[in-house]
Design a protein around this motif. Structure first.
Motif, PDB file in Angstrom:
ATOM      1  N   GLN A 156      -7.737   4.416   3.817  1.00 16.89           N
ATOM      2  CA  GLN A 156      -8.080   4.285   2.396  1.00 16.89           C
ATOM      3  C   GLN A 156      -6.912   4.793   1.560  1.00 16.89           C
ATOM      4  O   GLN A 156      -6.490   5.938   1.688  1.00 16.89           O
ATOM      5  CB  GLN A 156      -9.353   5.084   2.075  1.00 16.89           C
ATOM      6  N   GLY A 157      -6.376   3.925   0.709  1.00 19.78           N
ATOM      7  CA  GLY A 157      -5.330   4.346  -0.215  1.00 19.78           C
ATOM      8  C   GLY A 157      -3.933   4.462   0.362  1.00 19.78           C
ATOM      9  O   GLY A 157      -3.001   4.800  -0.358  1.00 19.78           O
ATOM     10  N   GLY A 158      -3.762   4.219   1.638  1.00 19.65           N
ATOM     11  CA  GLY A 158      -2.445   4.277   2.244  1.00 19.65           C
ATOM     12  C   GLY A 158      -2.156   5.635   2.886  1.00 19.65           C
ATOM     13  O   GLY A 158      -2.993   6.525   2.861  1.00 19.65           O
ATOM     14  N   PRO A 159      -0.993   5.726   3.543  1.00 21.22           N
ATOM     15  CA  PRO A 159       0.162   4.855   3.441  1.00 21.22           C
ATOM     16  C   PRO A 159       0.024   3.547   4.218  1.00 21.22           C
ATOM     17  O   PRO A 159      -0.831   3.418   5.092  1.00 21.22           O
ATOM     18  CB  PRO A 159       1.287   5.711   4.047  1.00 21.22           C
ATOM     19  N   VAL A 160       0.887   2.600   3.868  1.00 23.17           N
ATOM     20  CA  VAL A 160       0.977   1.344   4.602  1.00 23.17           C
ATOM     21  C   VAL A 160       1.897   1.569   5.791  1.00 23.17           C
ATOM     22  O   VAL A 160       3.077   1.901   5.614  1.00 23.17           O
ATOM     23  CB  VAL A 160       1.525   0.221   3.703  1.00 23.17           C
ATOM     24  N   VAL A 161       1.361   1.435   6.988  1.00 24.24           N
ATOM     25  CA  VAL A 161       2.148   1.663   8.201  1.00 24.24           C
ATOM     26  C   VAL A 161       1.848   0.553   9.203  1.00 24.24           C
ATOM     27  O   VAL A 161       0.727   0.032   9.242  1.00 24.24           O
ATOM     28  CB  VAL A 161       1.834   3.045   8.833  1.00 24.24           C
ATOM     29  N   PRO A 162       2.830   0.177  10.023  1.00 23.38           N
ATOM     30  CA  PRO A 162       2.581  -0.845  11.045  1.00 23.38           C
ATOM     31  C   PRO A 162       1.483  -0.393  12.010  1.00 23.38           C
ATOM     32  O   PRO A 162       1.424   0.771  12.403  1.00 23.38           O
ATOM     33  CB  PRO A 162       3.932  -0.951  11.763  1.00 23.38           C
ATOM     34  N   GLY A 163       0.611  -1.314  12.360  1.00 24.42           N
ATOM     35  CA  GLY A 163      -0.456  -1.004  13.300  1.00 24.42           C
ATOM     36  C   GLY A 163      -1.738  -0.528  12.650  1.00 24.42           C
ATOM     37  O   GLY A 163      -2.704  -0.224  13.343  1.00 24.42           O
ATOM     38  N   ALA A 164      -1.762  -0.472  11.313  1.00 28.28           N
ATOM     39  CA  ALA A 164      -2.965  -0.024  10.613  1.00 28.28           C
ATOM     40  C   ALA A 164      -3.208  -0.921   9.403  1.00 28.28           C
ATOM     41  O   ALA A 164      -2.270  -1.424   8.785  1.00 28.28           O
ATOM     42  CB  ALA A 164      -2.834   1.429  10.165  1.00 28.28           C
ATOM     43  N   ALA A 165      -4.477  -1.122   9.082  1.00 28.91           N
ATOM     44  CA  ALA A 165      -4.847  -1.831   7.864  1.00 28.91           C
ATOM     45  C   ALA A 165      -5.046  -0.820   6.741  1.00 28.91           C
ATOM     46  O   ALA A 165      -5.191   0.379   6.994  1.00 28.91           O
ATOM     47  CB  ALA A 165      -6.130  -2.627   8.094  1.00 28.91           C
ATOM     48  N   MET A 166      -5.040  -1.308   5.509  1.00 24.84           N
ATOM     49  CA  MET A 166      -5.260  -0.432   4.368  1.00 24.84           C
ATOM     50  C   MET A 166      -6.323  -1.029   3.463  1.00 24.84           C
ATOM     51  O   MET A 166      -6.407  -2.248   3.315  1.00 24.84           O
ATOM     52  CB  MET A 166      -3.972  -0.242   3.568  1.00 24.84           C
ATOM     53  N   ILE A 167      -7.132  -0.159   2.882  1.00 23.92           N
ATOM     54  CA  ILE A 167      -8.105  -0.593   1.893  1.00 23.92           C
ATOM     55  C   ILE A 167      -7.945   0.262   0.644  1.00 23.92           C
ATOM     56  O   ILE A 167      -7.669   1.463   0.740  1.00 23.92           O
ATOM     57  CB  ILE A 167      -9.540  -0.520   2.446  1.00 23.92           C
ATOM     58  N   GLY A 168      -8.078  -0.358  -0.510  1.00 23.16           N
ATOM     59  CA  GLY A 168      -7.918   0.379  -1.757  1.00 23.16           C
ATOM     60  C   GLY A 168      -7.548  -0.575  -2.873  1.00 23.16           C
ATOM     61  O   GLY A 168      -7.440  -1.790  -2.668  1.00 23.16           O
ATOM     62  N   ILE A 169      -7.359  -0.040  -4.050  1.00 24.70           N
ATOM     63  CA  ILE A 169      -7.004  -0.855  -5.205  1.00 24.70           C
ATOM     64  C   ILE A 169      -5.505  -0.785  -5.450  1.00 24.70           C
ATOM     65  O   ILE A 169      -4.787  -0.028  -4.789  1.00 24.70           O
ATOM     66  CB  ILE A 169      -7.781  -0.401  -6.457  1.00 24.70           C
TER      67      ILE A 169
END
Length: 349
Positions: A156-169
């Motif tokens: 939720q909210g990051g960070p954006v990293v390879p191997g993971a999804a992100m959710i947030g605005i």
């Protein structure tokens, strides 16, 4: 002490195959009503309560549990209204999918023999099918741990990293939008911010570079506020930004006391904004200090706080469903600016 009855014992007592007993509990549509009735009656007589969940997990490779990793103390999930909303959404998804929720604290420290080392090992060894993470710093060692398990990870909210999804605005766009409202008719803006990094140093910095923040939510919101400040004709390098030690009302109050002369406070959360509001008092028409918050909490609505609305409940629900495999993709998270009496009205054209 009598040994626990087995599936084979139930099959013998019911006069059916062991496979029929397994189907009765795991795939009940594959057996007739009569067979299911005989199996359940025999199980009741023997005191059999169903297949052992641990053994079933070993066979299937699934635990039907989702791990929730917090970047704060475990008590934060109960004290903070935004964290509670997010966790409630996760719990709703678990209920819908007949899954369990495992709370995993992550203290954020990484020194050898510290509690954080134990936290990392606990997270790595958790019997879960995937992880949902509350926002954390970009250099958190926990990120490598969860991604290294090869299980689904959503942050939720990051960070954006390879191997993971992100959710947030889009935090930067939302900060710009609410900042434009908060700076109406302002002459001296200021910002009350989340911590910059894991050290959580309480300080006032004029015109900090948002990219220096390792909390991605802090970085994105500061970037949006910076653009709002510059677009309103002010110099960012002259704008005081008070970094709080945590997301709590007393921190917002303390920051408001340390900022001198500001007539508009752009805050990274409702809690920080409400703390500041306690110090400066409500806006009287156009006189006083305009204040904006973030998350549209019940308290913010009651106080007439202009704020960014987003549904952390929906984000928690969607994150857990994606991790558990009941969603194919993570949907876009909507947001809006709720304009109330804590900010000045727009000038008439």
């Amino acid at each position: 002490m009598h040994p626990r009855p087995t599936m084979a014992d139930v099959a013998a007592a019911a006069g059916v195959s062991t496979m029929s007993v397994s189907y009765t509990y795991n795939q009940p549509t594959r057996v007739s009503d009569a067979t299911r009735t005989r199996v359940l009656a025999a199980a009741e007589r023997l005191g059999y309560t169903g297949p052992h969940t641990g053994a079933r997990s070993l066979r299937s490779g699934k635990t039907n549990n989702v791990g929730v990793v917090l970047s704060e103390k475990l008590t934060y999930s109960f004290e903070n209204p935004q964290a509670r909303a997010f966790l409630t959404g996760i719990a709703e998804a678990c209920l819908d999918t007949d899954s369990g929720l495992v709370l995993l604290p992550n203290g954020g420290r990484s020194q050898p023999n510290s509690p954080a080392k134990a936290d990392l090992e606990r997270i790595r060894g958790a019997q879960v099918d995937g992880y949902v993470l509350w926002t954390t710093v970009s250099d958190d060692p926990m990120l490598d741990v969860v991604i290294g398990t090869g299980k689904p990870v959503c942050i939720q909210g990051g960070p954006v990293v390879p191997g993971a999804a992100m959710i947030g605005i889009d935090d930067s766009a939302a900060a710009l939008a609410v900042g434009q409202v908060g700076l109406r008719q302002s002459t001296k803006p200021a910002v009350i911010s989340f911590p910059r990094n894991r050290d959580r140093v309480v300080e006032i910095v004029h015109g900090p570079d948002p990219a220096d923040a390792t909390f991605p939510v802090t970085a994105a919101r500061l970037a949006g506020f910076r653009r709002a400040v510059v677009d309103a004709g002010f110099k960012w390098e002259s704008t005081p930004v008070a970094f709080a030690g945590s997301n709590a009302s007393p921190e917002g109050a303390d920051a408001a006391r340390r900022i001198v002369g500001a007539d508009a406070l752009l805050c990274c959360s409702d809690d920080l904004a409400l703390g500041a509001l306690d110090v400066v008092g409500p806006l009287d028409g156009c006189d006083g200090v305009a204040i904006t918050g973030w998350d549209d909490s019940d308290a913010a609505r009651a106080a007439g706080l202009t704020t960014v609305a987003q549904s952390l409940f929906d984000q928690g629900c969607d994150a857990a469903r994606w991790v558990l495999g009941s969603l194919d993709r993570i949907p876009e998270s909507p947001w809006s600016v709720q304009v109330r009496s804590s900010t000045r009205p727009a000038r008439p054209h």
